[in-house]
Enzyme design. Sequence first.
Site, PDB file in Angstrom:
ATOM      1  N   ASP A  36      -0.693   8.587  -7.364  1.00  0.00           N
ATOM      2  CA  ASP A  36      -0.150   8.538  -8.883  1.00  0.00           C
ATOM      3  C   ASP A  36      -0.840   7.288  -9.666  1.00  0.00           C
ATOM      4  O   ASP A  36      -1.338   7.435 -10.584  1.00  0.00           O
ATOM      5  CB  ASP A  36       1.335   8.172  -9.005  1.00  0.00           C
ATOM      6  N   SER A 135      15.342   4.021  -4.768  1.00  0.00           N
ATOM      7  CA  SER A 135      16.461   3.638  -5.335  1.00  0.00           C
ATOM      8  C   SER A 135      16.110   2.637  -6.415  1.00  0.00           C
ATOM      9  O   SER A 135      17.017   2.618  -7.364  1.00  0.00           O
ATOM     10  CB  SER A 135      17.224   2.821  -4.231  1.00  0.00           C
ATOM     11  N   ASP A 180       7.828   7.615  -9.529  1.00  0.00           N
ATOM     12  CA  ASP A 180       9.269   7.601  -9.141  1.00  0.00           C
ATOM     13  C   ASP A 180       9.940   7.708 -10.312  1.00  0.00           C
ATOM     14  O   ASP A 180      11.028   8.517 -10.652  1.00  0.00           O
ATOM     15  CB  ASP A 180       9.449   6.561  -8.124  1.00  0.00           C
TER      16      ASP A 180
HETATM   17  C1  GLA Z   1       6.106   4.291  -4.087  1.00  0.00           C
HETATM   18  C2  GLA Z   1       5.516   4.257  -5.657  1.00  0.00           C
HETATM   19  C3  GLA Z   1       5.178   5.168  -6.321  1.00  0.00           C
HETATM   20  C4  GLA Z   1       3.831   5.819  -5.445  1.00  0.00           C
HETATM   21  C5  GLA Z   1       4.387   6.148  -3.944  1.00  0.00           C
HETATM   22  C6  GLA Z   1       3.181   6.368  -2.979  1.00  0.00           C
HETATM   23  O1  GLA Z   1       7.028   5.201  -3.870  1.00  0.00           O
HETATM   24  O2  GLA Z   1       6.763   3.468  -6.275  1.00  0.00           O
HETATM   25  O3  GLA Z   1       4.342   4.945  -7.482  1.00  0.00           O
HETATM   26  O4  GLA Z   1       2.798   5.114  -5.326  1.00  0.00           O
HETATM   27  O5  GLA Z   1       4.898   4.671  -3.417  1.00  0.00           O
HETATM   28  O6  GLA Z   1       3.013   7.672  -3.118  1.00  0.00           O
END
Ligand code: GLA
Length: 395
Positions: A36, A135, A180
């Site tokens: 991401d 979370s 997320d």
């Molecule tokens: C965490 C981060 C996301 C992403 C993932 C790995 O969840 O919050 O932004 O980088 O790790 O894919």
Amino acid sequence: MHTPAELSAQHFDSFGTPALVFAAPGRVNLIGEHTDYCDGFVLPAAIDFKTLVAISQRTDGRLVVQSVNYSERLDEVLDPFLDRRFRDLRAGAETHWADYIAGVLWILRQHGVPVADGFSMTVEGDVPLGAGLSSSAAIEVATACAVLGATSFDLPLEKTAQLCRAAENQFVGANVGIMDQFVSCFGALDHAVMIDCRSLQYTLVPIPSDVRIVICNSMVKHSVAGGEYNTRRAEIEQGTAILHLHRPEIRALRDATLEDLDRWGSEMPANVFRRCRHVITEDNRVLAAVNAFQHGDLSRFGQLMHEAHVSFRDDFEASCPEIDLLVELADKEPGCFGARLTGGGFGGCTVNLVAAEQVEGFTQAMRTGYKQGTGIDCEIYISRASAGAHQIVPE
Ligand code: GLA
């Protein structure tokens, strides 16, 4: 976990004011890890676990938050508290549950949302903590929606996701990408969300009705607030900078190909080379996985999950023995199409795609095998892909 109506009643008992209630879910990522923040592709789904925020406005400029999970209450004068906490965190203070809420208020304040009169909030969530199921995004997005709702401030949902991410980056100090917060905003019932993390365009991908998403929690704690996550990001930036020198149009690894890496990878330290190889191949896997889902080809999808895990484990070096055991056990089970470590890495959960009629046998075998191998009782959640953040209107 209380129902929204119960949480609202508790809020009224504590503060004497009626509340608006908002919910935002955690997520599981089906495939596309650490892509991401490289402007790449991800395929997460919002899950049935969420954070609820009951909110009412105040007039005395205080921020009063009661956390049902922690049985704790924060009571501060809002404006100076946000500034003080920002400074403390920069000076290395340990993160506290209320920082996610404070960070969101801090960033919304910068964007003109009128927060100075203060708020009362009652907060409760059932997203397992430190399990790689976001979370933190759930509490950020629920808080943002609550504050925007309470102040009737109009902000597009995409912008809300971006500000929640900025709060986590700039206030909490975890250098996370957009996945997320975005899926917590835009999740949809029974769909995964394919996000192009550069344009933020997204596609809802239906999850075939004959499979279940089974999440196995290794109970090995995971945290993205600092530590290994930020180290990996720095390694990726180092590798990207080398490729950019040769091909300036490579602004992020999204723009790079395996051929680029073959040509110039020898200029990178070996670990940086492997991190980059993970990201570049992972982007390709996400696109192939979406295609497989769209054609109902679950075996292909599962095979891509398997390859993604191997890459995450060996090239990105973000797995751990407990997680590898969960994947190994799942791979042996009939009805399991694919299994992999989900989320930021270094512990947390595996995500498994399992034929609906085999789920019971699968979960039993996983519990027994994991207990035998590690002595740990794993937790298993069978989650439907769920809706994104929303206000809960009382019936
Ligand atoms: C965490 C981060 C996301 C992403 C993932 C790995 O969840 O919050 O932004 O980088 O790790 O894919």
